[in-house]
Write an enzyme that holds these catalytic residues in place. Structure first.
Site, PDB file in Angstrom:
ATOM      1  N   HIS C  63       0.822  -1.204   0.000  1.00 32.03           N
ATOM      2  CA  HIS C  63       0.000   0.000   0.000  1.00 32.03           C
ATOM      3  C   HIS C  63       0.858   1.257   0.000  1.00 32.03           C
ATOM      4  O   HIS C  63       1.176   1.788   1.058  1.00 32.03           O
ATOM      5  CB  HIS C  63      -0.897  -0.046   1.248  1.00 32.03           C
ATOM      6  N   HIS C  65       1.440   5.188  -2.097  1.00 29.91           N
ATOM      7  CA  HIS C  65       0.951   6.154  -3.082  1.00 29.91           C
ATOM      8  C   HIS C  65       2.166   6.815  -3.706  1.00 29.91           C
ATOM      9  O   HIS C  65       2.873   7.567  -3.039  1.00 29.91           O
ATOM     10  CB  HIS C  65       0.054   7.194  -2.394  1.00 29.91           C
ATOM     11  N   ARG C  67       2.023   8.716  -6.483  1.00 29.74           N
ATOM     12  CA  ARG C  67       1.594  10.039  -6.983  1.00 29.74           C
ATOM     13  C   ARG C  67       1.888  10.316  -8.449  1.00 29.74           C
ATOM     14  O   ARG C  67       1.596  11.405  -8.935  1.00 29.74           O
ATOM     15  CB  ARG C  67       2.233  11.155  -6.155  1.00 29.74           C
ATOM     16  N   ASN C  97      -4.988   5.883  -7.169  1.00 29.94           N
ATOM     17  CA  ASN C  97      -5.626   7.209  -7.125  1.00 29.94           C
ATOM     18  C   ASN C  97      -4.696   8.310  -7.610  1.00 29.94           C
ATOM     19  O   ASN C  97      -4.497   9.329  -6.965  1.00 29.94           O
ATOM     20  CB  ASN C  97      -6.165   7.523  -5.724  1.00 29.94           C
ATOM     21  N   ASP C 155      -8.695   2.899  -3.282  1.00 29.12           N
ATOM     22  CA  ASP C 155      -8.202   3.533  -2.054  1.00 29.12           C
ATOM     23  C   ASP C 155      -7.972   5.006  -2.224  1.00 29.12           C
ATOM     24  O   ASP C 155      -7.487   5.467  -3.254  1.00 29.12           O
ATOM     25  CB  ASP C 155      -6.900   2.890  -1.587  1.00 29.12           C
ATOM     26  N   HIS C 235      -5.439  -0.874   5.784  1.00 28.51           N
ATOM     27  CA  HIS C 235      -5.252  -0.072   7.006  1.00 28.51           C
ATOM     28  C   HIS C 235      -6.339  -0.290   8.058  1.00 28.51           C
ATOM     29  O   HIS C 235      -7.062   0.643   8.425  1.00 28.51           O
ATOM     30  CB  HIS C 235      -5.096   1.414   6.696  1.00 28.51           C
ATOM     31  N   ASN C 283      -5.848   9.105   7.011  1.00 32.75           N
ATOM     32  CA  ASN C 283      -7.101   8.387   6.894  1.00 32.75           C
ATOM     33  C   ASN C 283      -6.823   6.902   6.755  1.00 32.75           C
ATOM     34  O   ASN C 283      -6.156   6.507   5.810  1.00 32.75           O
ATOM     35  CB  ASN C 283      -7.852   8.889   5.643  1.00 32.75           C
ATOM     36  N   ASP C 310       0.933   2.448   3.745  1.00 30.98           N
ATOM     37  CA  ASP C 310       0.057   3.526   3.246  1.00 30.98           C
ATOM     38  C   ASP C 310       0.869   4.822   3.118  1.00 30.98           C
ATOM     39  O   ASP C 310       0.432   5.908   3.508  1.00 30.98           O
ATOM     40  CB  ASP C 310      -1.148   3.749   4.171  1.00 30.98           C
ATOM     41  N   HIS C 314       2.710  14.247   0.789  1.00 32.69           N
ATOM     42  CA  HIS C 314       2.011  15.512   0.504  1.00 32.69           C
ATOM     43  C   HIS C 314       3.009  16.637   0.638  1.00 32.69           C
ATOM     44  O   HIS C 314       3.911  16.592   1.468  1.00 32.69           O
ATOM     45  CB  HIS C 314       0.870  15.743   1.493  1.00 32.69           C
TER      46      HIS C 314
END
Lengths: 320, 181, 432
Positions: C63, C65, C67, C97, C155, C235, C283, C310, C314
């Protein structure tokens, strides 16, 4: 400084002594407000910026008057929305403001934690005029001042707070301050308006108004918001008013004769308080307004009334 | 402790009595418009005593007020913390009166300047007289006492302290104390 | 470059093959040639000194991200893969995502191409459950699988419509794809910024009750039962969710689940303690003490199969905001080992279980190769120093972003070497 605090953001962080210092000082400030000439030169040359992200005439005016009575320069900066909506981030706004070298920034924001965030990024003192549902320290202090002024001491007293506790910063500030001064606090409202774990903060939870106010020395009525879209906590104001509103009959039957009635304002007449109670003999709502200026004067005086926060001030002995 | 006595209880009592008589004499026919205002904190008890003495001389005691100058200090910028503020109470109209401003020790004159600024914010007195128990010299502003109980010499590193029984002292005394380095 | 490498003197922990002891690991031609007790090392072989360290299969993170495409200012496949190998991960599963979301072969191929160019950790793309992640129509699972997706996930968001979730579980069966699900009932959760509870009450923040996760978990377990589809719960953060998974497994339901390092080690008190620090906002949010305890027990007893970070980068301007305006997410690839090693030190997990949760277990959940050091397997290896003390300096991490709750903390345990296909792609202190 208020005790060890450079900022006035959360009464949860204040000790009993620090709160009492502000209240005692507010007494002297109230005397100034009763003078023929309501102005003292104490904060001359200091600037207080009101940075209000939520509109509020009363609190902002109260801080403005407090600053002006102390001869400080008061500047109002009304920003709408948050970092998300448009324009500058909170951080950029703060930094721009700070470049103008204010002594105190008074901030009201819809996000809990915004004043704390600001305080981390500016060098001057920060006073919270309310952040989200977190705290409204000057309101908590003026409520304590008002009750103490009328009843002499808060030790051993019982105070009931009625309304939407879950969304109320006034309730939280009142809760912290009243308890530190020795009072027992009850919160009352429909279960949907009582937040999880409020008992852990020391409050006794009631859902029936009659029981909550029985034997109370003071009752703080909170404003009920008419609409809360998407997450309705009550069917409407009609039923709320019938069950948790105060009118003359309930006041006469359920309240001690000496019980004080407070409200942070603005009042939804007919909803949480009927007009005859709001204007009646137990109500100290107008005292709260006057005391609010005195308390805010005390806060500004303690935070800005000395050279401690400015750099390079020469140390000189006090002279007679 | 190293306190040098400068005035004993007798001398203080005589000084207060003498000042009261001088004030009444100078006021003459205006004695009815007298008011006594003590500067916190040292001047408060002295103001009470003077008021009582003046009252004995003229028949009725003049109105009494208290002034805290913390909000009018000129040295706020140099202090680390905001000075503790005590109560101010002027329960009579200042307009047109002869105000006797009272303090225990007159030194640099800054306290009196602050007190004058604050007093005139309450109204316009006819005139203001300054009465102090001790004048120790060392003025930094052009301020002079109209009535002084005694002159006491003290060096820059010394404090002149007035201790009265109303304030908890065993007996009235004025001492000169060397300040700790 | 396929040199011969000898990792000597390290404690080899490979739960898949039941191995835990000091061994020499020999890597030749990009594969595990041998794992033995006394192997003679030829002069030309490269030596990696494993003394005092653990030698494990390279970690797998189901899991992350990355980006890319669309938000390369936060992270790219390359920078994410670099962060991964620095943390001991030789394979990561990239969530869908992105912008545009990975619901088609083009995006999948882009991710794979970037990963190949980086030549660091393996990157397994995960495709969307629904087209555009809108939750309305099924994405084309056949195309996604053919392009290289190893699982499906929307997700970031929950799949709100239970009917769509049912069809997704059924349709995915034919492709042998697992649905990795983010469980959050948006109505119950509301516009939250932290866990609902006494801390949120004190801080005046809107809360996300634990049950808003649990109701979706229960729903999807029921749908998995109905459809026979393969479900993987992402998660997992609440006691109620752990209970539901335990009960479902007891009934024989083939469901798998993951827990993040932060849900295993941090509670919602951190939000208060840090003074509304948004590096504690993600989250699902950090939960109460009882939930943290339940998640730890769940990992220990196998109810929760594996650890997944996860990893959610950012930018500073997205986090340095008022608490409720800040984006959800924290990075985690480079701190995962140290954070979870704490659980071993506290007696919650055995060392073997910890390694399994990072290696064999995640591989099994998605049916991926790797997670073991058996002879002939591709040489994806991690060498970790369990006693190495270091201070987490966000600016020194390999991720493009800095949003970590472990900033400034003293951590113990760090990866010193990582090999993918027998190539040394990370060496602590070796620059790059």
């Amino acid at each position: 400084m208020i005790g060890r605090h450079r900022h006035c953001i959360a009464l949860e962080d204040f000790s009993r002594e620090e709160i009492v210092e502000v209240l005692d000082l507010a007494l002297s400030m109230k005397e100034v407000l009763r003078r023929p000439l309501k102005k003292v030169p104490t904060l001359r040359g200091k600037s207080v910026v009101n940075l209000f992200f939520e509109s509020s005439t009363r609190t902002r005016s109260s801080f403005e008057i407090a600053a002006k009575v102390l001869s400080a320069d008061a500047l109002n900066w009304t920003a709408t929305g948050s970092s998300v909506s448009k324009g500058e981030t909170l951080l950029d706004t703060a930094r721009n403001l700070e470049a103008m070298r204010p002594d105190v920034i008074v901030v009201r924001h819809a996000s809990s934690g915004a004043p704390a965030f600001l305080a981390r990024h500016v060098k001057c003192s920060v006073v919270s005029a309310g952040d989200g549902a977190h705290e409204h320290p000057s309101q908590g202090l003026l409520d304590c001042f008002t009750i103490r002024e009328r009843l002499g001491s808060l030790s051993g007293r019982t105070v009931a707070i009625v309304g939407d506790i879950s969304h109320s910063r006034v309730a939280r500030s009142d809760l912290h301050a009243l308890q530190k001064l020795g009072a027992k606090v009850r919160v009352c409202g429909p279960p949907t308006m009582i937040p999880q774990g409020i008992e852990r903060l020391g409050a006794e939870v009631f859902h029936e108004l009659e029981k909550a106010v029985a034997g109370a020395d003071a009752v703080v009525m909170l404003r009920i918001q008419h609409e809360r879209i998407g997450d309705p906590l009550i069917p409407g104001t009609r039923e709320y008013s019938r069950l948790w509103g105060l009118n003359a009959r309930k006041a006469a039957e359920w309240l001690k004769p000496e019980c004080l009635i407070l409200h942070p304002g603005p009042i939804n007449r007919g909803v949480e308080l009927s007009s005859d109670v709001a204007d009646g003999p137990r109500s100290v709502i107008l005292d709260q307004v006057e005391n609010g200026v005195a308390v805010r004067m005390a806060i500004l005086y303690l935070l800005a009334g000395a050279g401690a926060t400015t750099e390079g001030a020469p140390a000189e002995k006090a002279t007679a | 402790m190293g306190d040098r006595p400068a005035m004993n209880a007798d001398a203080i009592g005589r000084a207060v009595g003498r000042m009261a008589r001088e004030i009444v004499e100078r006021a003459g026919r205006d004695a009815g418009s007298l008011a006594v205002v003590g500067i916190r904190r040292g001047g408060v008890h002295l103001a009470e005593r003077l008021r009582a003495e003046i009252g004995r001389a003229v028949g009725t005691p003049p109105p009494l007020g208290t002034l805290d100058i913390a909000l009018y200090r000129d040295d706020l910028a140099e202090r680390g913390r905001a000075p503790v503020l005590g109560p101010t109470d002027i329960p009579f109209p200042v307009q047109g009166r002869t105000i006797v401003l009272v303090d225990d020790v007159l030194y640099t004159g800054r306290t009196v300047r602050a007190a004058l600024d604050e007093l005139v914010d309450f109204g316009r007195p006819r005139r203001v007289w300054l009465a102090v128990l001790v004048d120790r010299g060392g003025r930094e502003l052009p301020i002079a006492a109209d009535f002084a109980g005694a002159t006491v010499a003290a060096a820059e590193g010394e404090d002149v302290l007035v201790r009265l029984v109303e304030g908890g002292a065993a007996e009235d005394v004025v001492v000169v104390r060397r300040r700790a380095p | 470059m396929s040199e011969t490498i000898f990792i000597e003197g390290g404690r080899v922990i490979d739960p898949q093959s039941g191995l835990d002891g000091v061994r020499t690991v020999v890597i030749r031609d990009g594969r595990i040639a041998e794992v033995g007790e006394r192997v003679e090392r030829p002069r030309e072989a490269r030596l990696v000194d494993g003394r005092g360290k653990w030698v494990t299969p390279g970690f797998l993170d189901l899991h992350v991200h990355l980006r890319e495409p669309g938000q390369e200012y936060k992270e790219t496949v390359q920078s994410g893969a670099r962060a991964a190998v620095a943390g001991g991960f030789t394979a990561v599963c990239a969530m869908a995502n992105t912008l545009p979301p990975n619901d088609n072969a083009t995006v999948t191929e882009l991710v794979l191409a970037r990963a190949a160019a980086a030549g660091l950790a393996r990157v397994y793309p995960v495709g969307c459950v629904s087209r555009g992640q809108k939750g309305e129509e099924l994405a084309e699972y056949g195309e996604l699988k053919a392009a290289g997706c190893v699982a499906l996930s929307d997700d970031g968001r929950p799949v709100q419509n239970p009917a769509l979730m049912r069809r997704a579980l059924e349709y995915a069966r034919v492709f042998g794809l697992t649905l990795a699900v983010h469980e959050e009932d948006p109505h119950l959760a509301g516009r939250w910024s932290m866990n609902e509870g006494p801390v949120a009450t004190r801080l005046g923040l809107k809360g996300y009750p634990a049950q808003a996760e649990e109701v979706m978990v229960l729903r999807d377990l029921a749908l998995a039962d109905l459809t026979g589809g393969r479900l993987h719960l992402q998660h997992v953060s609440t006691a109620g969710s752990v209970r539901a998974v335990r009960e479902a497994k007891r009934r024989g339901l083939p469901v798998t689940a993951e827990a993040t390092p932060h849900h295993l080690t941090l509670s919602d008190e951190e939000v208060a303690r840090s003074g509304y620090d948004t590096d504690f906002k993600m989250n699902p949010p950090l939960r109460g003490e009882a939930d943290v305890r339940a998640v730890r027990e769940g990992l220990a007893d196998g109810t929760l199969d594996c650890i997944a970070t996860d990893h959610a980068p950012h930018a500073v301007e997205e986090k340095q905001l008022e608490f409720d305006a800040a984006l959800n997410g924290i990075i985690g690839l480079e701190t995962a080992f140290a954070a979870c090693l704490e659980l071993v030190r506290q007696g919650v997990l055995s060392e073997r279980r910890l390694v399994e949760a990072f290696t064999g277990a995640p591989a099994r959940c998605f049916g991926l190769q790797g997670g073991t050091l058996v002879r002939g397997a591709p040489a994806d290896v991690a060498v970790l120093d369990p006693g190495l003390e270091w201070t987490c300096d966000p600016a020194a991490l390999h991720s493009r972003s800095r949003n970590t709750p472990w900033k400034g903390r003293r951590l113990v345990g760090r990866c010193t070497h990582t090999l993918v296909d027998g190539r040394l792609v990370h060496q602590l202190g070796g620059g790059r």
